[in-house]
Design a protein around this motif. Structure first.
Motif, PDB file in Angstrom:
ATOM      1  N   HIS A  83       0.858  -1.377  -0.084  1.00 40.18           N
ATOM      2  CA  HIS A  83      -0.111   0.012   0.001  1.00 40.18           C
ATOM      3  C   HIS A  83       0.935   1.237   0.045  1.00 40.18           C
ATOM      4  CE1 HIS A  83      -3.795   2.249   0.357  1.00 40.18           C
ATOM      5  NE2 HIS A  83      -3.462   2.717   1.671  1.00 40.18           N
ATOM      6  N   LYS A  84       0.947   1.853  -1.304  1.00 38.68           N
ATOM      7  CA  LYS A  84       1.929   2.836  -1.145  1.00 38.68           C
ATOM      8  C   LYS A  84       1.774   4.155  -0.492  1.00 38.68           C
ATOM      9  CE  LYS A  84       4.878   4.985  -5.066  1.00 38.68           C
ATOM     10  NZ  LYS A  84       4.853   5.009  -6.290  1.00 38.68           N
ATOM     11  N   PRO A  85       0.636   4.408  -0.105  1.00 41.95           N
ATOM     12  CA  PRO A  85       0.210   5.777   1.066  1.00 41.95           C
ATOM     13  C   PRO A  85       0.888   5.366   2.122  1.00 41.95           C
ATOM     14  CG  PRO A  85      -1.458   5.539  -0.450  1.00 41.95           C
ATOM     15  CD  PRO A  85      -0.608   4.399  -0.723  1.00 41.95           C
ATOM     16  N   LEU A  86       0.944   4.283   2.697  1.00 41.66           N
ATOM     17  CA  LEU A  86       1.490   3.687   4.020  1.00 41.66           C
ATOM     18  C   LEU A  86       3.006   4.249   4.008  1.00 41.66           C
ATOM     19  CD1 LEU A  86       1.043   2.656   6.685  1.00 41.66           C
ATOM     20  CD2 LEU A  86       1.488   0.389   5.922  1.00 41.66           C
ATOM     21  N   SER A  87       3.848   4.187   2.798  1.00 39.90           N
ATOM     22  CA  SER A  87       5.191   4.206   2.924  1.00 39.90           C
ATOM     23  C   SER A  87       5.656   5.791   3.301  1.00 39.90           C
ATOM     24  CB  SER A  87       5.781   3.917   1.270  1.00 39.90           C
ATOM     25  OG  SER A  87       5.276   4.671   0.400  1.00 39.90           O
ATOM     26  N   HIS A  88       4.649   6.901   2.809  1.00 39.43           N
ATOM     27  CA  HIS A  88       4.936   8.147   3.260  1.00 39.43           C
ATOM     28  C   HIS A  88       4.295   8.646   4.485  1.00 39.43           C
ATOM     29  CE1 HIS A  88       6.588   8.140  -0.946  1.00 39.43           C
ATOM     30  NE2 HIS A  88       5.535   7.813  -1.353  1.00 39.43           N
ATOM     31  N   ALA A  89       3.646   7.665   5.365  1.00 44.92           N
ATOM     32  CA  ALA A  89       2.659   8.284   6.430  1.00 44.92           C
ATOM     33  C   ALA A  89       3.400   8.709   7.719  1.00 44.92           C
ATOM     34  CB  ALA A  89       2.066   7.040   6.986  1.00 44.92           C
ATOM     35  N   LEU A  90       4.849   8.615   7.885  1.00 48.41           N
ATOM     36  CA  LEU A  90       5.403   9.237   8.741  1.00 48.41           C
ATOM     37  C   LEU A  90       6.025  10.355   8.376  1.00 48.41           C
ATOM     38  CD1 LEU A  90       7.705   6.322   9.869  1.00 48.41           C
ATOM     39  CD2 LEU A  90       5.754   6.913  10.926  1.00 48.41           C
ATOM     40  N   LEU A  91       5.763  10.915   7.135  1.00 47.05           N
ATOM     41  CA  LEU A  91       6.233  12.222   6.534  1.00 47.05           C
ATOM     42  C   LEU A  91       5.226  13.161   6.382  1.00 47.05           C
ATOM     43  CD1 LEU A  91       8.627  11.117   3.862  1.00 47.05           C
ATOM     44  CD2 LEU A  91       9.311  11.690   6.227  1.00 47.05           C
TER      45      LEU A  91
END
Length: 397
Positions: A83-91
């Protein structure tokens, strides 16, 4: 097939979520090949099935990290998700996620911040674990009981156990047959592996001073059990699972070899003799010096220090109060019409307006030359003789 973990191998945690469940697999990279170490999966609750896709994927990562916490804590690993949106969740900016999602991201960030995206076809194991659900278990009917009886007759290990004193066997008749099968009888006090482990755990817990806090002692008890060599196999349980021994807390500190080992017999006798002697403790000398003003016996009015709990803006002293009687350790003073005895440690001299007027009159007479007081010659700390002027004669008396 699961493999033994290697401390020097890179770790990765792959997670995935579906409409019915979540799953994850912990892997290590050896020879450019990902090898599975452990699996995790569970079904979603009714409320969790209504989550958005992002929330379900984040829940899968949160639960997987929490499940494998004992292996991930203190290690560097990568979290893979399809799930690509999860890879940027911390930013993401603060306030973008719900409180539940913020809590999950905060927990994950305590272990790793390396969240990478992989395509769904490369995340096969985690995807399969998230879609597994079993509604019922069916028993297998094709069991050849006749063949079991034949195999038991020719089994040397079973025949040896039947004549041992640790286990008790009994014959169970096979349905629709005249044959019997040997099996162990159900007995709670039997020396089975589970019962033996339970007795060992209970004995170790009762050995502590406070058995009610057994949850605090359990990790150390299990560490001792897993590091103990089994007499029948010659290995520890940790060696059978991990392929190597565990590092005990005592091995983290370099041992010190004493130059002279004391004799246990003489050491015990010396300790007994030392404890049998009475301990004569001399009273401690009091070196506290108290300052008592020289003119304390001439005080007419005093301030009294307010000891104990005081209010926030209360003055440290009360008064002034009139002195009725003077003693060496305490004064009898008049406090609002009431006679009270107060220690001299709590008293402070009070200078009234009459004393100030009298001192001003004396100073004026000295400055005008009308004072009959002789000039005082004093010596300084260095021994020099100093003759004070007339205007300072009153202050040197």
């Amino acid at each position: 097939m699961l493999v033994f973990p290697r401390p020097d191998a890179p770790l990765a945690l792959s997670v995935d979520a579906s409409d019915v469940g979540i799953g994850g697999v912990l892997q290590q990279l050896v020879d450019n090949t990902w090898q599975p170490l452990a699996f995790f999966s569970r079904r979603l609750q009714h409320a969790e099935t209504k989550y958005s896709t992002f929330s379900r994927e984040l829940l899968a990562a949160y639960c997987a990290v929490k499940h494998f916490r004992y292996m991930l804590e203190g290690s560097t690993f990568t979290l893979f998700t399809d799930h690509k949106p999860l890879s940027h969740a911390l930013l993401a900016k603060p306030g973008k996620h719900s409180p539940r999602e913020a809590h999950h991201l905060d927990f994950i960030s305590q272990f790793t911040a390396d969240i990478k995206y992989i395509r769904g076809k490369e995340n096969v194991v985690a995807d399969a674990l998230s879609r597994m659900h079993i509604d019922a278990i069916q028993a297998i009917d094709e069991i050849d009981l006749h063949q079991i009886t034949i195999d038991q007759r020719d089994d040397e290990e079973l025949n040896r156990l039947r004549h041992s004193e640790n286990l008790t066997f009994k014959q169970v008749p096979v349905p629709c047959s005249n044959e019997t099968i040997w099996t162990t009888s159900y007995h709670l006090a039997a020396n089975g592996m589970i019962e033996h482990l339970h007795r060992q755990l209970k004995a170790a817990i009762r050995a502590h001073s406070d058995p009610n806090r057994w949850t605090e002692y359990l990790p150390f008890i299990l560490l001792g059990i897993r590091s103990t060599i089994k007499a029948d196999i010659g290995f520890t349980p940790a060696e059978m699972i991990y392929g190597t021994t565990l590092t005990l807390p005592g091995q983290m500190v370099a041992p010190t070899t004493p130059t002279r080992m004391p004799d246990p017999t003489s050491y015990t006798s010396r300790v007994r003799e030392y404890l049998a002697k009475p301990f004569n403790v001399a009273p401690r000398t009091q070196n506290t010096r108290t300052h008592v003003p020289k003119d304390i016996q001439s005080w007419t009015h005093v301030f009294v220090r307010n000891d104990g709990g005081t209010a926030r803006l209360q003055t440290p002293y009360s008064g002034p109060f009139k002195v009725l009687k003077r003693y060496s350790k305490f004064f009898v003073i008049d406090i609002d019409g009431r006679r009270d005895s107060v220690s001299v440690d709590r008293l402070k001299k009070a200078i009234l307006d009459d004393d100030l007027a009298r001192k001003r009159t004396q100073n004026t007479a000295v400055q005008n030359g009308n004072c009959d007081s002789p000039v005082i010659t004093t010596s300084t700390k260095s021994g020099r003789l100093v003759q004070r002027p007339h205007r300072f004669a009153v202050y040197t008396q």
